[in-house]
Design an enzyme around this catalytic site. Structure first.
Site, PDB file in Angstrom:
ATOM      1  N   SER B  72       0.854  -1.182   0.000  1.00 38.38           N
ATOM      2  CA  SER B  72       0.000   0.000   0.000  1.00 38.38           C
ATOM      3  C   SER B  72       0.886   1.227   0.000  1.00 38.38           C
ATOM      4  O   SER B  72       1.950   1.217   0.629  1.00 38.38           O
ATOM      5  CB  SER B  72      -0.893   0.052   1.252  1.00 38.38           C
ATOM      6  OG  SER B  72      -1.972  -0.827   1.153  1.00 38.38           O
ATOM      7  N   GLU B  79      -0.488  18.647  -6.712  1.00 39.74           N
ATOM      8  CA  GLU B  79      -1.775  18.659  -7.418  1.00 39.74           C
ATOM      9  C   GLU B  79      -2.720  17.584  -6.893  1.00 39.74           C
ATOM     10  O   GLU B  79      -3.677  17.223  -7.574  1.00 39.74           O
ATOM     11  CB  GLU B  79      -1.528  18.484  -8.918  1.00 39.74           C
ATOM     12  CG  GLU B  79      -0.564  19.493  -9.537  1.00 39.74           C
ATOM     13  CD  GLU B  79       0.921  19.133  -9.352  1.00 39.74           C
ATOM     14  OE1 GLU B  79       1.204  18.058  -8.778  1.00 39.74           O
ATOM     15  OE2 GLU B  79       1.768  19.941  -9.786  1.00 39.74           O
ATOM     16  N   SER B  80      -2.505  17.049  -5.707  1.00 42.08           N
ATOM     17  CA  SER B  80      -3.360  16.089  -4.977  1.00 42.08           C
ATOM     18  C   SER B  80      -2.634  14.780  -4.678  1.00 42.08           C
ATOM     19  O   SER B  80      -1.686  14.784  -3.937  1.00 42.08           O
ATOM     20  CB  SER B  80      -4.720  15.896  -5.611  1.00 42.08           C
ATOM     21  OG  SER B  80      -5.459  17.113  -5.517  1.00 42.08           O
ATOM     22  N   HIS B  85      -3.047   0.136  -3.871  1.00 43.36           N
ATOM     23  CA  HIS B  85      -3.119  -1.017  -2.972  1.00 43.36           C
ATOM     24  C   HIS B  85      -3.065  -2.258  -3.850  1.00 43.36           C
ATOM     25  O   HIS B  85      -3.797  -2.333  -4.850  1.00 43.36           O
ATOM     26  CB  HIS B  85      -4.404  -1.004  -2.151  1.00 43.36           C
ATOM     27  CG  HIS B  85      -4.591   0.250  -1.368  1.00 43.36           C
ATOM     28  ND1 HIS B  85      -3.866   0.514  -0.238  1.00 43.36           N
ATOM     29  CD2 HIS B  85      -5.371   1.332  -1.586  1.00 43.36           C
ATOM     30  CE1 HIS B  85      -4.213   1.708   0.228  1.00 43.36           C
ATOM     31  NE2 HIS B  85      -5.120   2.226  -0.576  1.00 43.36           N
ATOM     32  N   CYS B 100      -5.419  18.020  -9.843  1.00 41.77           N
ATOM     33  CA  CYS B 100      -6.066  19.314  -9.965  1.00 41.77           C
ATOM     34  C   CYS B 100      -5.275  20.155 -10.952  1.00 41.77           C
ATOM     35  O   CYS B 100      -4.075  19.962 -11.102  1.00 41.77           O
ATOM     36  CB  CYS B 100      -6.084  20.047  -8.633  1.00 41.77           C
ATOM     37  SG  CYS B 100      -6.752  19.068  -7.311  1.00 41.77           S
TER      38      CYS B 100
END
Lengths: 151, 151
Positions: B72, B79-80, B85, B100
């Site tokens: 994970s 930008e985010s 996983h 974004c």
């Protein structure tokens, strides 16, 4: 709104009857307390609390404050992750709650974040991740994320 | 499949004409190379490469290997974020690409991960996050995530 949320979470977080490995809540928190959204320590604290109260096992977490405003971060849990991105200037936070297994309560994490962000309007979507009939399972039983152990 | 993907990514990563702040690709990678899925260093490497090739600015990253198998992790970008996983035992990886602004190519990140995981079957969903007409914008222009600066 509370009634809608209760209906949304009536099912267990990861319904193996749906033949999927994971469950994801996509939450849009609007009309939040903007000063909370711009406080990286506060955001980290409530995300960690949400993970703990949900019964998740925290593996690691990372949060960052942007200039001039906004916070991004994620908590990696043994059962997948919780992530957040905030836009204080718009009173908005984008939250994802990705869980596996039936030991973690997404509803608890969701409720905690909604309350602590003081969100006045919420939009949610939920989805199942990892359709088992698409996989190479070789007849093995479907399991959630393996147990967290030192490696 | 390639044609479907081209159609999927015909729009810019964050279409401000849709009046949203972010764009999210939810990707289900089935029939992957299982040994890749269980190699935390490999997963970290291809996630960082995907971020860089997409034109994103990496803020921080965290990855974890589970026992007996599974990885994970997340890359927080200006930008985010990109998250993953893996379930090597099922040849499956759940990937989220949340971006974004219009400077990051989700398509490039997606293609890189599909190729490096050697996924034989892909399912995707895309959504816009943060509907502007739901926000307290006070007449300010809609912007993507603020510029990354030392704070």
């Amino acid at each position: 709104m509370r009634r809608i949320l209760r209906a949304l979470f009536r099912h267990s977080p990861c319904d193996t009857a749906m033949h999927s490995l994971g469950h994801q809540i996509i939450a849009e928190f609007y009309h939040c307390n903007s000063s909370h959204l711009n406080d990286v320590d506060y955001i980290r604290q409530i995300m960690v609390e949400a993970s703990e109260q949900a019964g998740a096992t925290i593996v690691t977490e990372t949060f960052h404050h942007f200039s001039p405003h906004g916070v991004s971060g994620a908590v990696i849990i043994a059962e997948s992750h919780l992530s957040i991105h905030t836009w204080p200037e718009y009173g908005y936070a984008a939250v994802d709650l990705f869980t596996c297994g039936d030991s973690v309560s997404s509803e608890t994490a969701f409720n905690h974040l909604r309350d602590k962000l003081e969100s006045g309007q919420v939009s949610t979507m939920e989805m199942h991740r990892g359709q088992v009939d698409m996989m190479q399972s070789n007849g093995r039983p479907v399991t959630h994320k393996p147990e967290l152990k030192a490696v």
